[in-house]
Scaffold this motif. Sequence first.
Motif, PDB file in Angstrom:
ATOM      1  N   GLY A   1       0.823  -1.201   0.000  1.00  0.00           N
ATOM      2  CA  GLY A   1       0.000   0.000   0.000  1.00  0.00           C
ATOM      3  C   GLY A   1       0.854   1.245   0.000  1.00  0.00           C
ATOM      4  N   PRO A   2       0.201   2.394   0.037  1.00  0.00           N
ATOM      5  CA  PRO A   2       0.962   3.649   0.049  1.00  0.00           C
ATOM      6  C   PRO A   2       1.647   3.882   1.387  1.00  0.00           C
ATOM      7  CG  PRO A   2      -1.374   4.084   0.318  1.00  0.00           C
ATOM      8  CD  PRO A   2      -1.244   2.610   0.081  1.00  0.00           C
ATOM      9  N   SER A   3       2.711   4.675   1.387  1.00  0.00           N
ATOM     10  CA  SER A   3       3.381   5.103   2.620  1.00  0.00           C
ATOM     11  C   SER A   3       3.096   6.574   2.816  1.00  0.00           C
ATOM     12  CB  SER A   3       4.894   4.883   2.515  1.00  0.00           C
ATOM     13  OG  SER A   3       5.189   3.532   2.607  1.00  0.00           O
ATOM     14  N   TRP A   4       2.152   6.889   3.688  1.00  0.00           N
ATOM     15  CA  TRP A   4       1.805   8.292   3.889  1.00  0.00           C
ATOM     16  C   TRP A   4       2.852   9.011   4.708  1.00  0.00           C
ATOM     17  CZ3 TRP A   4      -1.747   9.316   0.557  1.00  0.00           C
ATOM     18  CH2 TRP A   4      -2.762   8.414   0.281  1.00  0.00           C
ATOM     19  N   TYR A   5       3.403   8.308   5.724  1.00  0.00           N
ATOM     20  CA  TYR A   5       4.372   8.911   6.638  1.00  0.00           C
ATOM     21  C   TYR A   5       5.785   8.491   6.254  1.00  0.00           C
ATOM     22  CZ  TYR A   5       0.572   9.801  10.008  1.00  0.00           C
ATOM     23  OH  TYR A   5      -0.554  10.226  10.649  1.00  0.00           O
ATOM     24  N   PRO A   6       6.779   9.305   6.661  1.00  0.00           N
ATOM     25  CA  PRO A   6       8.156   8.790   6.558  1.00  0.00           C
ATOM     26  C   PRO A   6       8.252   7.490   7.351  1.00  0.00           C
ATOM     27  CG  PRO A   6       8.155  11.131   7.128  1.00  0.00           C
ATOM     28  CD  PRO A   6       6.733  10.667   7.230  1.00  0.00           C
ATOM     29  N   PRO A   7       9.052   6.543   6.895  1.00  0.00           N
ATOM     30  CA  PRO A   7       8.995   5.184   7.455  1.00  0.00           C
ATOM     31  C   PRO A   7       9.678   4.998   8.812  1.00  0.00           C
ATOM     32  CG  PRO A   7      10.648   5.305   5.771  1.00  0.00           C
ATOM     33  CD  PRO A   7      10.009   6.653   5.813  1.00  0.00           C
ATOM     34  N   LEU A   8       9.201   5.738   9.825  1.00  0.00           N
ATOM     35  CA  LEU A   8       9.626   5.474  11.207  1.00  0.00           C
ATOM     36  C   LEU A   8       8.407   5.041  11.990  1.00  0.00           C
ATOM     37  CD1 LEU A   8      11.989   8.166  12.764  1.00  0.00           C
ATOM     38  CD2 LEU A   8      12.560   6.022  11.646  1.00  0.00           C
ATOM     39  N   LEU A   9       8.581   4.039  12.861  1.00  0.00           N
ATOM     40  CA  LEU A   9       7.450   3.561  13.660  1.00  0.00           C
ATOM     41  C   LEU A   9       7.511   4.074  15.093  1.00  0.00           C
ATOM     42  CD1 LEU A   9       5.071   1.793  12.905  1.00  0.00           C
ATOM     43  CD2 LEU A   9       6.349  -0.185  13.730  1.00  0.00           C
ATOM     44  N   ILE A  10       8.632   4.711  15.447  1.00  0.00           N
ATOM     45  CA  ILE A  10       8.773   5.260  16.799  1.00  0.00           C
ATOM     46  C   ILE A  10       9.695   6.478  16.709  1.00  0.00           C
ATOM     47  CG2 ILE A  10      10.736   3.745  17.401  1.00  0.00           C
ATOM     48  CD1 ILE A  10       9.423   3.584  20.262  1.00  0.00           C
ATOM     49  N   SER A  11       9.425   7.478  17.529  1.00  0.00           N
ATOM     50  CA  SER A  11      10.271   8.683  17.490  1.00  0.00           C
ATOM     51  C   SER A  11      11.505   8.497  18.365  1.00  0.00           C
ATOM     52  CB  SER A  11       9.476   9.885  17.994  1.00  0.00           C
ATOM     53  OG  SER A  11       9.279   9.771  19.386  1.00  0.00           O
ATOM     54  N   ALA A  12      12.518   9.331  18.121  1.00  0.00           N
ATOM     55  CA  ALA A  12      13.711   9.299  18.971  1.00  0.00           C
ATOM     56  C   ALA A  12      13.359   9.708  20.402  1.00  0.00           C
ATOM     57  CB  ALA A  12      14.787  10.208  18.390  1.00  0.00           C
ATOM     58  N   ASP A  13      12.443  10.653  20.574  1.00  0.00           N
ATOM     59  CA  ASP A  13      12.035  11.053  21.930  1.00  0.00           C
ATOM     60  C   ASP A  13      11.462   9.862  22.703  1.00  0.00           C
ATOM     61  OD1 ASP A  13      12.790  13.633  22.147  1.00  0.00           O
ATOM     62  OD2 ASP A  13      10.893  14.480  21.461  1.00  0.00           O
ATOM     63  N   ASP A  14      10.620   9.103  22.041  1.00  0.00           N
ATOM     64  CA  ASP A  14       9.989   7.944  22.681  1.00  0.00           C
ATOM     65  C   ASP A  14      11.055   6.904  23.044  1.00  0.00           C
ATOM     66  OD1 ASP A  14       8.363   5.827  23.438  1.00  0.00           O
ATOM     67  OD2 ASP A  14       6.978   6.038  21.775  1.00  0.00           O
ATOM     68  N   LEU A  15      11.943   6.599  22.075  1.00  0.00           N
ATOM     69  CA  LEU A  15      12.993   5.612  22.365  1.00  0.00           C
ATOM     70  C   LEU A  15      13.924   6.094  23.468  1.00  0.00           C
ATOM     71  CD1 LEU A  15      14.482   4.089  19.089  1.00  0.00           C
ATOM     72  CD2 LEU A  15      13.163   2.956  20.885  1.00  0.00           C
ATOM     73  N   GLY A  16      14.321   7.382  23.390  1.00  0.00           N
ATOM     74  CA  GLY A  16      15.252   7.923  24.382  1.00  0.00           C
ATOM     75  C   GLY A  16      14.690   7.810  25.790  1.00  0.00           C
TER      76      GLY A  16
END
Length: 261
Positions: free
Chosen positions: A25-40
């Motif tokens: 299907g289409p990719s509407w968002y840049p292909p990240l599933l989690i932000s650096a803030d969340d991981l940090g």
Amino acid sequence: MQSDAAKANPSTAFPGTGAGDGAGGPSWYPPLLISADDLGARFLEPALRDEALALMERITPDPYTDYVSAFMREGARRFGPGWRYADIITVLLGLSDVLKPRSYLEIGVRRGRSLCAVASRAPSCHLFGFDMWQAGYAGIENPGPDFVRGELERVGHQGPLTFVNGDSHKTLPEFFARNPEQRFDLITVDGDHSAEGARQDLLDVLPYLAVGGAVVFDDIDHPTHPELLDVWNRTVADNPCFSSWSFRGLGYGVSFALRRF
Ligand SMILES: C[S@@+](CC[C@H](N)C(=O)[O-])C[C@H]1O[C@@H](n2cnc3c(N)ncnc32)[C@H](O)[C@@H]1O
């Protein structure tokens, strides 16, 4: 079409930090599933500090690793499990768990501590270590590749290992001229600590970071290198290609960023 991160981790539907577009299907968002803030924020959990301490027990001790281990133990003892601390080792352990890197480039290997953090979590990863092995770096013996090979054996590394010896400002352009298709799932920049040198190292490696992969930058809060924070912010954190996170106010500070596109 798969994202670079999906190619790097073909066994999972949502690989690394990238969602990819493997369903067709289409990719509407840049292909990240989690932000650096969340991981940090997750990397501040006490479990990673315990794992960093355990790693220090497995490698050859030196005055700096002894000091950092004592610092972490004392912080947790005085302030309890909610005490928040991060450094290059806790961040590399956390990123290696999430990304499961198959290829790792590090500028600034020294005695192999940070290389061992990645190798201990991703034992088959192809490691590329760039260093000029400056004698007595920061007042501690800097023995070179054979010593680091031994350290990697101690933590169970089984994958390929490539050392590129010499000044990174020469060796990186030469390496990428010879390997223009090479991409890395994880990169650490911790070599030349001058503002211009660190900026140049970042600029040299960032084009070769896989989408969904991460770059780590050490010492953004180091009293001897106050300009490194500005280098990171201008080169990476302010760049919309990246989702970035920084830890400051304790120790020497550390940053990482995930490549969004
Ligand atoms: C801060 S230490 C790396 C520490 C290591 N990443 C760790 O966490 O244990 C920096 C290393 O970068 C190397 N270095 C400094 N300038 C360099 C340059 N221009 N090219 C290659 N290596 C360099 C030094 O020889 C030293 O081993």
